[in-house]
Every structure is written in structure tokens, then in C-alpha cells.
Design a protein around this motif. Structure first.
Motif, PDB file in Angstrom:
ATOM      1  N   VAL A 103       0.877  -1.177   0.000  1.00 19.47           N
ATOM      2  CA  VAL A 103       0.000   0.000   0.000  1.00 19.47           C
ATOM      3  C   VAL A 103       0.907   1.217   0.000  1.00 19.47           C
ATOM      4  O   VAL A 103       1.514   1.562   1.010  1.00 19.47           O
ATOM      5  N   GLY A 104       1.021   1.872  -1.159  1.00 16.40           N
ATOM      6  CA  GLY A 104       1.969   2.959  -1.311  1.00 16.40           C
ATOM      7  C   GLY A 104       1.290   4.309  -1.404  1.00 16.40           C
ATOM      8  O   GLY A 104       0.438   4.533  -2.276  1.00 16.40           O
ATOM      9  N   SER A 105       1.663   5.219  -0.505  1.00 18.50           N
ATOM     10  CA  SER A 105       1.094   6.558  -0.474  1.00 18.50           C
ATOM     11  C   SER A 105       2.054   7.546  -1.128  1.00 18.50           C
ATOM     12  O   SER A 105       3.207   7.665  -0.714  1.00 18.50           O
ATOM     13  N   SER A 106       1.582   8.256  -2.153  1.00 17.59           N
ATOM     14  CA  SER A 106       2.372   9.286  -2.828  1.00 17.59           C
ATOM     15  C   SER A 106       3.711   8.703  -3.320  1.00 17.59           C
ATOM     16  O   SER A 106       3.708   7.813  -4.174  1.00 17.59           O
ATOM     17  N   LEU A 198      -6.180   4.866  -6.072  1.00 19.37           N
ATOM     18  CA  LEU A 198      -7.127   5.845  -5.547  1.00 19.37           C
ATOM     19  C   LEU A 198      -6.528   7.237  -5.711  1.00 19.37           C
ATOM     20  O   LEU A 198      -5.348   7.445  -5.415  1.00 19.37           O
ATOM     21  N   HIS A 199      -7.340   8.187  -6.155  1.00 19.46           N
ATOM     22  CA  HIS A 199      -6.813   9.536  -6.376  1.00 19.46           C
ATOM     23  C   HIS A 199      -7.916  10.558  -6.166  1.00 19.46           C
ATOM     24  O   HIS A 199      -9.061  10.352  -6.590  1.00 19.46           O
ATOM     25  N   GLY A 200      -7.591  11.665  -5.501  1.00 22.55           N
ATOM     26  CA  GLY A 200      -8.553  12.726  -5.261  1.00 22.55           C
ATOM     27  C   GLY A 200      -8.619  13.715  -6.410  1.00 22.55           C
ATOM     28  O   GLY A 200      -7.586  14.085  -6.979  1.00 22.55           O
ATOM     29  N   ILE A 244      -9.643   3.148   1.049  1.00 26.47           N
ATOM     30  CA  ILE A 244      -8.384   2.414   1.008  1.00 26.47           C
ATOM     31  C   ILE A 244      -8.603   0.977   1.484  1.00 26.47           C
ATOM     32  O   ILE A 244      -8.113   0.019   0.864  1.00 26.47           O
ATOM     33  N   ARG A 245      -9.344   0.820   2.574  1.00 25.00           N
ATOM     34  CA  ARG A 245      -9.633  -0.523   3.074  1.00 25.00           C
ATOM     35  C   ARG A 245     -10.381  -1.337   2.026  1.00 25.00           C
ATOM     36  O   ARG A 245     -10.077  -2.519   1.804  1.00 25.00           O
ATOM     37  N   THR A 246     -11.345  -0.709   1.360  1.00 21.18           N
ATOM     38  CA  THR A 246     -12.102  -1.403   0.320  1.00 21.18           C
ATOM     39  C   THR A 246     -11.177  -1.857  -0.808  1.00 21.18           C
ATOM     40  O   THR A 246     -11.319  -2.971  -1.333  1.00 21.18           O
ATOM     41  N   ALA A 247     -10.219  -1.000  -1.180  1.00 18.91           N
ATOM     42  CA  ALA A 247      -9.271  -1.362  -2.227  1.00 18.91           C
ATOM     43  C   ALA A 247      -8.429  -2.564  -1.814  1.00 18.91           C
ATOM     44  O   ALA A 247      -8.169  -3.467  -2.623  1.00 18.91           O
ATOM     45  N   ILE A 248      -7.991  -2.591  -0.553  1.00 17.31           N
ATOM     46  CA  ILE A 248      -7.224  -3.744  -0.059  1.00 17.31           C
ATOM     47  C   ILE A 248      -8.087  -4.995  -0.098  1.00 17.31           C
ATOM     48  O   ILE A 248      -7.631  -6.082  -0.493  1.00 17.31           O
TER      49      ILE A 248
END
Length: 256
Positions: A103-106, A198-200, A244-248
């Protein structure tokens, strides 16, 4: 109080980390590794929230600080993308069993993509949170005028104000030059695992075109992109954390 452990690499680096292990006898699902962003540390909202969820869900979980970040050794300004990819690869190899969901952020999204490409046997799946592949070239370098570029190359560093910290970010010549050796959007990118991005739509740091470019560029049989309307780069509000949890969960379901 959080118990901080140290992984000591052969070259003397000490990486601070924290793990959760699933209860003995529980159904063994792939573990989850959180890869933080540029100058972030493992005490951030997303890392802590995901660890709490993983504990309740009976999942192995690992979060850690790169060299020069948080409670790990070294100075931030001495580091570069290659160092942080090496940190992540080493600690995943040393502290996890079997393929993991990254799970990678930025910046962590860039690191996750690099590991998935180069060490596919270690990666069961990938979730990118406002992933920022190639940002040193496409955002930092591309956003500098000629005078700033010249100063960076001659002096070796510049300071850039940021809304994320009271002190400016130090951007070094080494960071830029090393980043050019680690780009993932200029050469074939085969991802042999399910990927969720996921992206805003209100992300002021990483344009919406970046995940679209990644989606078009990557050779992947199961890649989905979700835009969250009105969300910014942090993606740390309750409904965003649930996304994010849903994506996992989606990645896990695709594997099982």
C-alpha cells in the motif's frame, strides 16, 4: 506507548518499524506493507489507521520509516529514491513471509511500483494512494525555472517551502539525478498482480493525469482506478480511509 523496533542493515542503516502478526491459527491471507510518502513517517494517519484495521481483521501488517525519515537513522537530505527503494526491499525481505500487498502513499506508490516490477515474487497486490511515480522529474524538475535548475546543479541543493511542514523541503541534486535512474513511466512496466489506484480530484500535488498515465502505461491484467471527488492529496478522512480498506479487500478477493 508504541514499541519501536530497529532493523539493522548490513551497511549500518537502522530502520525503525512496527509490525502486527495475525493470530496463530487464523486464515493466512497476504500481509500488508504500508509505504509512506516523501518526508512522511510511520506515525501518519493512514499508517496507524490501517494497522488498527489489520489487527482487527487478523492480517499481518508492517509499517516503517525510510532512511532519514521518522525514527530511522540518517539525514533526509542525504537520501534519494534509490535509497528508499532499497530500504523497502530489504525490510520486506527480512520481516515478511510470502508475497505481500503493498500500500503505497504518494512517493510510496512509486516505490511499490518499482518493487512490483523488479521483485514480483514479493508482491501479491498493490494499492496506490495518490501515487506519485516519477515525481522528482515530472513535478520537481519540470516545475523549476532555468535559474532554479542552475542553482540546484551548481550548489547541490535548494530549499522549497511546503504546506506539510514548518521548515522547507531540501531538494538535492542527488535526489533529482538518482530519480532519473528509477523512472517507471518511461520503460516497460509489467505488473503481475491486481492493482487498485485511488486519487482525489482536488489533489494539488499530483495531477489527475498521473494515475491516468500510469493506467495507460502499465501492462497489467487487473488494474482499476477510482477518483474520489473533492479529495485532496492526503486521503486521510474517514470515508477516504474506508476507500483504502475497500481497495485492499478488492485486491485480497482477487487473490483468493
Amino acid at each position: 506507548m508504541l514499541e519501536i523496533n530497529l532493523y539493522r542493515a548490513s551497511d549500518g542503516r537502522s530502520l525503525a518499524y512496527h509490525t502486527v502478526k495475525a493470530a496463530t491459527g487464523s486464515k493466512k491471507l497476504p500481509g500488508i506493507v504500508f509505504l509512506g510518502g516523501f518526508r512522511s513517517d510511520m506515525t501518519g494517519t493512514k499508517a496507524v489507521w490501517l494497522e488498527d484495521w489489520a489487527r482487527r481483521a487478523g492480517r499481518d501488517f508492517l509499517r516503517f520509516d525510510y532512511t532519514g525519515h521518522g525514527q530511522s537513522s540518517g539525514r533526509f537530505e542525504d537520501g534519494c529514491i534509490g535509497d528508499w527503494i532499497l530500504d523497502a526491499t530489504r525490510i520486506i525481505e527480512a520481516l515478511t513471509e510470502g508475497p505481500q500487498i503493498l500500500v503505497g502513499s504518494s512517493m510510496g506508490g512509486w516505490i511499490a511500483l518499482s518493487i512490483a516490477r523488479d521483485r514480483p515474487e514479493k508482491v501479491a497486490g498493490l494499492v496506490g494512494i495518490a501515487a506519485a511515480p516519477d515525481f522528482t522529474e515530472d513535478s520537481m524538475w519540470a516545475g523549476m525555472d532555468d535559474a532554479t535548475r542552475a542553482r540546484l546543479m551548481s550548489e547541490g541543493r535548494i530549499e522549497v517551502p511546503t504546506e506539510y511542514a514548518p521548515e522547507p523541503y531540501v531538494i538535492t541534486r542527488r535526489l533529482i539525478e538518482d530519480g532519473r535512474d528509477r523512472l517507471v513511466l518511461r520503460s516497460p512496466l509489467r505488473l503481475d498482480c491486481p492493482v487498485r489506484l485511488l486519487h482525489g480530484t482536488a489533489d494539488a500535488d499530483v495531477a489527475m493525469s498521473v494515475p491516468l498515465r500510469l493506467m495507460e502505461h502499465a501492462d497489467c491484467d487487473d488494474l482499476r482506478l477510482t477518483f474520489l471527488k473533492g479529495s485532496d492529496h492526503r486521503l486521510s478522512k474517514p470515508h477516504e480511509l474506508e476507500a483504502i480498506r475497500t481497495a485492499i479487500d478488492e485486491v485480497t478477493a482477487a487473490l483468493t
